[in-house]
Design a protein around this motif. Structure first.
Motif, PDB file in Angstrom:
ATOM      1  N   PHE A   1       0.434  -1.392   0.122  1.00  6.78           N
ATOM      2  CA  PHE A   1       0.344  -0.414  -0.131  1.00  6.78           C
ATOM      3  C   PHE A   1       1.753   0.780   0.448  1.00  6.78           C
ATOM      4  CE2 PHE A   1      -2.956  -3.605   1.931  1.00  6.78           C
ATOM      5  CZ  PHE A   1      -4.141  -2.631   1.342  1.00  6.78           C
ATOM      6  N   ASN A   2       0.668   2.148  -0.795  1.00  2.00           N
ATOM      7  CA  ASN A   2       1.825   3.340  -1.250  1.00  2.00           C
ATOM      8  C   ASN A   2       0.864   4.586  -0.439  1.00  2.00           C
ATOM      9  OD1 ASN A   2       4.376   2.111  -2.041  1.00  2.00           O
ATOM     10  ND2 ASN A   2       2.978   1.559  -3.088  1.00  2.00           N
ATOM     11  N   PRO A   3       1.031   5.785  -0.641  1.00  2.00           N
ATOM     12  CA  PRO A   3       0.535   6.971  -0.228  1.00  2.00           C
ATOM     13  C   PRO A   3       0.000   7.687  -1.805  1.00  2.00           C
ATOM     14  CG  PRO A   3       2.648   6.627   1.412  1.00  2.00           C
ATOM     15  CD  PRO A   3       2.238   5.510   0.066  1.00  2.00           C
ATOM     16  N   ALA A   4      -0.313   7.694  -2.390  1.00  2.00           N
ATOM     17  CA  ALA A   4      -1.288   8.277  -3.259  1.00  2.00           C
ATOM     18  C   ALA A   4      -1.629  10.457  -3.061  1.00  2.00           C
ATOM     19  CB  ALA A   4      -2.274   8.270  -4.001  1.00  2.00           C
ATOM     20  N   GLU A   5      -2.270  10.987  -4.032  1.00  2.00           N
ATOM     21  CA  GLU A   5      -2.065  12.174  -4.142  1.00  2.00           C
ATOM     22  C   GLU A   5      -4.148  12.415  -3.913  1.00  2.00           C
ATOM     23  OE1 GLU A   5      -0.388  14.983  -3.991  1.00  2.00           O
ATOM     24  OE2 GLU A   5       1.401  13.266  -3.553  1.00  2.00           O
ATOM     25  N   PRO A   6      -4.510  13.436  -3.595  1.00  2.00           N
ATOM     26  CA  PRO A   6      -6.040  14.013  -3.823  1.00  2.00           C
ATOM     27  C   PRO A   6      -6.448  13.150  -4.857  1.00  2.00           C
ATOM     28  CG  PRO A   6      -5.286  15.525  -2.442  1.00  2.00           C
ATOM     29  CD  PRO A   6      -3.605  14.659  -3.089  1.00  2.00           C
ATOM     30  N   ASP A   7      -7.583  13.076  -5.082  1.00  2.00           N
ATOM     31  CA  ASP A   7      -8.230  12.417  -6.621  1.00  2.00           C
ATOM     32  C   ASP A   7      -7.543  11.249  -7.509  1.00  2.00           C
ATOM     33  OD1 ASP A   7     -10.234  14.381  -5.634  1.00  2.00           O
ATOM     34  OD2 ASP A   7      -9.106  16.022  -6.500  1.00  2.00           O
ATOM     35  N   THR A   8      -6.626  11.010  -6.834  1.00  2.00           N
ATOM     36  CA  THR A   8      -6.086   9.287  -6.967  1.00  2.00           C
ATOM     37  C   THR A   8      -7.353   8.221  -7.155  1.00  2.00           C
ATOM     38  OG1 THR A   8      -4.019   9.621  -6.674  1.00  2.00           O
ATOM     39  CG2 THR A   8      -4.081   8.013  -7.300  1.00  2.00           C
ATOM     40  N   GLY A   9      -7.691   8.009  -6.394  1.00  2.00           N
ATOM     41  CA  GLY A   9      -8.605   6.836  -5.765  1.00  2.00           C
ATOM     42  C   GLY A   9      -7.888   5.772  -5.874  1.00  2.00           C
ATOM     43  N   VAL A  10      -8.433   4.921  -5.504  1.00  2.00           N
ATOM     44  CA  VAL A  10      -7.812   3.495  -5.480  1.00  2.00           C
ATOM     45  C   VAL A  10      -7.533   2.951  -6.421  1.00  2.00           C
ATOM     46  CG1 VAL A  10      -7.615   0.698  -4.723  1.00  2.00           C
ATOM     47  CG2 VAL A  10      -9.403   2.921  -3.512  1.00  2.00           C
ATOM     48  N   VAL A  11      -6.062   2.250  -6.680  1.00  2.00           N
ATOM     49  CA  VAL A  11      -5.095   1.925  -8.285  1.00  2.00           C
ATOM     50  C   VAL A  11      -4.631   0.926  -7.831  1.00  2.00           C
ATOM     51  CG1 VAL A  11      -3.606   2.558 -10.152  1.00  2.00           C
ATOM     52  CG2 VAL A  11      -5.357   4.186  -9.119  1.00  2.00           C
ATOM     53  N   PHE A  12      -4.933  -0.630  -8.519  1.00  5.26           N
ATOM     54  CA  PHE A  12      -3.825  -1.399  -8.714  1.00  5.26           C
ATOM     55  C   PHE A  12      -2.840  -1.279  -9.515  1.00  5.26           C
ATOM     56  CE2 PHE A  12      -7.374  -2.258  -6.308  1.00  5.26           C
ATOM     57  CZ  PHE A  12      -6.957  -3.644  -5.541  1.00  5.26           C
ATOM     58  N   HIS A  13      -1.284  -1.003  -8.879  1.00  2.00           N
ATOM     59  CA  HIS A  13      -0.257  -1.883  -9.901  1.00  2.00           C
ATOM     60  C   HIS A  13       0.169  -2.913 -10.340  1.00  2.00           C
ATOM     61  CE1 HIS A  13       1.145   2.484 -10.072  1.00  2.00           C
ATOM     62  NE2 HIS A  13       0.546   2.417 -10.413  1.00  2.00           N
ATOM     63  N   ARG A  14      -0.141  -3.804 -11.513  1.00  2.00           N
ATOM     64  CA  ARG A  14       0.258  -4.867 -11.122  1.00  2.00           C
ATOM     65  C   ARG A  14       2.115  -5.405 -11.855  1.00  2.00           C
ATOM     66  NH1 ARG A  14      -1.506 -10.869 -14.644  1.00  2.00           N
ATOM     67  NH2 ARG A  14       0.077 -11.915 -14.227  1.00  2.00           N
ATOM     68  N   MET A  15       2.972  -5.653 -11.272  1.00  2.00           N
ATOM     69  CA  MET A  15       4.016  -5.889 -10.817  1.00  2.00           C
ATOM     70  C   MET A  15       4.549  -6.693 -11.834  1.00  2.00           C
ATOM     71  SD  MET A  15       4.112  -2.287  -9.832  1.00  2.00           S
ATOM     72  CE  MET A  15       5.789  -1.902  -9.414  1.00  2.00           C
ATOM     73  N   HIS A  16       4.829  -6.654 -12.779  1.00  2.00           N
ATOM     74  CA  HIS A  16       5.531  -7.716 -13.972  1.00  2.00           C
ATOM     75  C   HIS A  16       7.249  -8.012 -14.100  1.00  2.00           C
ATOM     76  CE1 HIS A  16       1.323  -8.047 -16.033  1.00  2.00           C
ATOM     77  NE2 HIS A  16       1.714  -6.574 -16.108  1.00  2.00           N
ATOM     78  N   ALA A  17       7.061  -9.404 -13.762  1.00  2.49           N
ATOM     79  CA  ALA A  17       9.041 -10.328 -14.230  1.00  2.49           C
ATOM     80  C   ALA A  17       9.841  -8.787 -15.003  1.00  2.49           C
ATOM     81  CB  ALA A  17       8.927 -10.849 -14.334  1.00  2.49           C
ATOM     82  N   SER A  18       8.943  -8.299 -15.935  1.00  2.28           N
ATOM     83  CA  SER A  18      10.357  -8.025 -17.344  1.00  2.28           C
ATOM     84  C   SER A  18      10.778  -6.153 -16.563  1.00  2.28           C
ATOM     85  CB  SER A  18       9.340  -7.962 -18.945  1.00  2.28           C
ATOM     86  OG  SER A  18       7.927  -7.384 -18.227  1.00  2.28           O
ATOM     87  N   GLY A  19       9.835  -6.101 -15.489  1.00  5.58           N
ATOM     88  CA  GLY A  19       9.776  -4.219 -15.172  1.00  5.58           C
ATOM     89  C   GLY A  19       8.309  -3.361 -15.687  1.00  5.58           C
ATOM     90  N   GLU A  20       7.399  -4.314 -16.453  1.00 12.60           N
ATOM     91  CA  GLU A  20       6.394  -3.374 -17.120  1.00 12.60           C
ATOM     92  C   GLU A  20       5.626  -3.605 -15.565  1.00 12.60           C
ATOM     93  OE1 GLU A  20       2.734  -3.531 -20.725  1.00 12.60           O
ATOM     94  OE2 GLU A  20       5.024  -5.072 -19.773  1.00 12.60           O
ATOM     95  N   VAL A  21       4.597  -2.334 -15.985  1.00 14.28           N
ATOM     96  CA  VAL A  21       4.081  -1.558 -15.082  1.00 14.28           C
ATOM     97  C   VAL A  21       2.065  -1.607 -15.656  1.00 14.28           C
ATOM     98  CG1 VAL A  21       2.932  -0.544 -12.794  1.00 14.28           C
ATOM     99  CG2 VAL A  21       5.113  -0.809 -12.779  1.00 14.28           C
ATOM    100  N   THR A  22       1.294  -2.464 -15.215  1.00 11.19           N
ATOM    101  CA  THR A  22       0.039  -2.535 -15.572  1.00 11.19           C
ATOM    102  C   THR A  22      -0.904  -1.706 -14.078  1.00 11.19           C
ATOM    103  OG1 THR A  22      -0.175  -4.258 -16.978  1.00 11.19           O
ATOM    104  CG2 THR A  22      -2.141  -3.618 -16.332  1.00 11.19           C
ATOM    105  N   GLU A  23      -1.384  -0.882 -14.587  1.00 14.08           N
ATOM    106  CA  GLU A  23      -2.479   0.324 -13.964  1.00 14.08           C
ATOM    107  C   GLU A  23      -3.991  -0.003 -14.103  1.00 14.08           C
ATOM    108  OE1 GLU A  23      -1.757   4.743 -12.990  1.00 14.08           O
ATOM    109  OE2 GLU A  23      -3.501   4.279 -14.352  1.00 14.08           O
ATOM    110  N   LEU A  24      -4.946  -0.328 -12.713  1.00 12.73           N
ATOM    111  CA  LEU A  24      -5.498  -0.752 -13.511  1.00 12.73           C
ATOM    112  C   LEU A  24      -6.641   0.287 -11.768  1.00 12.73           C
ATOM    113  CD1 LEU A  24      -5.043  -4.577 -13.333  1.00 12.73           C
ATOM    114  CD2 LEU A  24      -6.171  -3.222 -15.362  1.00 12.73           C
ATOM    115  N   ARG A  25      -7.652   0.853 -12.825  1.00 13.59           N
ATOM    116  CA  ARG A  25      -8.347   1.551 -11.188  1.00 13.59           C
ATOM    117  C   ARG A  25      -9.377   0.724 -10.540  1.00 13.59           C
ATOM    118  NH1 ARG A  25      -7.369   6.780 -11.322  1.00 13.59           N
ATOM    119  NH2 ARG A  25      -9.648   7.200 -10.675  1.00 13.59           N
ATOM    120  N   ALA A  26      -9.797   0.686 -10.106  1.00 14.55           N
ATOM    121  CA  ALA A  26     -10.830   0.208  -7.948  1.00 14.55           C
ATOM    122  C   ALA A  26     -12.303   0.576  -8.919  1.00 14.55           C
ATOM    123  CB  ALA A  26     -10.883   0.120  -6.877  1.00 14.55           C
TER     124      ALA A  26
END
Length: 318
Positions: free
Chosen positions: A33-58
């Protein structure tokens, strides 16, 4: 009383990490769980082995159809599954903005409840961001029915859940939980309720490649003779089952993108009914308003709001 910190948006004070296994994959997974700025909402970051990140809003528009759990995303290689228990904790504790990094394809099941996620949030604490929170205020009844099941929203001065289940199982039978939702109530009366299932279904799930991480450490298992296999028994006498269904409903409705002010009622519901009721509410602009306080004094433009109509959930989940 409406959940949250005096109507202002919050985030976690500092990062906090949890590790466990995925209930369906059985694979190890960690989340942060990481701090986030106002109006960010809840956001999931799937961290892939390749270093790529998939962002998914809740939010409900990101929910893919599934039979066993709530999945964010539509491509299995870029989705995050089994988010419902985490989302229930985030919602009930009034955590508005957080970036959740996850190292695998699903969230850790932990002990099958929301309690470990509550503990993690309380470990670091919440901080106010000084920006007003948005709420969905229910203005009129909205009801859906399917067979012998129904769900509805009703106007109410607070955030309330009234959930009733009715199983053809002597151990469970007909149970009901009702109460106003606050962080304190959720923690004491709902957060420790675990997912449950029947022993007769285990082999079918294993054969389909599901529930590979399920165990007596994270699930209440009911034997063919209608007894609980778990040595510790139930955590909430005989009604842990309806308390977990209420916990699931809290997680499902969090995908509106903001806390709601109103009463949510259901009978023989589940993820599909919860999602369809939310969809019915949000699809009728006369049924709700978006406000920045828990009183009806100030309304804000819906165009700035992230709540969207939800696709159907599956009828069962972890």
């Amino acid at each position: 009383m409406v959940i949250g910190m005096l109507g202002f948006q919050t985030t976690v004070a500092r990062p906090v990490e949890l590790s466990g296994v995925g209930v369906h994959s059985g694979l190890p997974v960690s989340i942060v769980f990481n701090p986030a700025e106002p109006d960010t909402g809840v956001v999931f970051h799937r961290m892939h082995a390749s270093g790529e990140v998939t962002e998914l809003r809740a939010v409900s528009s990101q929910v893919g159809n599934t039979d066993l759990c709530t999945v964010l995303g539509f491509n299995p290689a870029r989705s995050v599954a089994t988010v419902e228990h985490v989302m229930a904790a985030v919602y009930a504790m009034g955590l508005d903005n957080v970036i959740i990094e996850v190292t695998g394809a699903e969230m850790p099941i932990m002990d099958g409840s929301s309690a470990p996620f509550i503990d993690a949030i309380e470990q670091v604490g919440l901080v106010s961001l000084g920006v007003k929170r948005r709420y969905i205020r229910v203005l009129k009844p909205v009801r859906i029915e399917q067979g012998g099941s129904w769900s509805e929203f009703r106007p109410y001065d607070g955030t309330r859940f009234e959930v009733e289940i009715d199983f053809d199982c002597p151990l469970i039978g007909r149970q009901k939980w009702e109460g106003d939702l606050t962080a304190q109530t959720f923690k004491k009366e709902l957060s420790r309720a675990r997912t449950f299932g029947f022993m007769r279904d285990v082999e079918r799930l294993w054969a389909s490649g599901h529930a590979l991480g399920s165990s007596l450490e994270n699930s209440v298992v009911i034997a063919d003779d209608n007894t609980v296999i778990n040595v510790e028994g139930l955590r909430y006498q005989k009604d842990e089952f309806v308390r977990h269904k209420t916990l699931d409903a809290v997680g499902d409705l969090s995908l509106a993108g903001a806390p709601f002010i109103g009463c949510y009622r259901s009978y023989r519901g589940g993820h599909r009914m919860n999602a369809n009721a939310l969809k019915a509410l949000l699809s009728d602009p006369t049924a709700y308003e978006v406000v920045e306080t828990s009183t009806p004094r100030q309304r804000v433009a819906p165009r700035d709001f992230i709540a969207v109509a939800a696709p159907e959930f599956a009828p069962w989940s972890a």
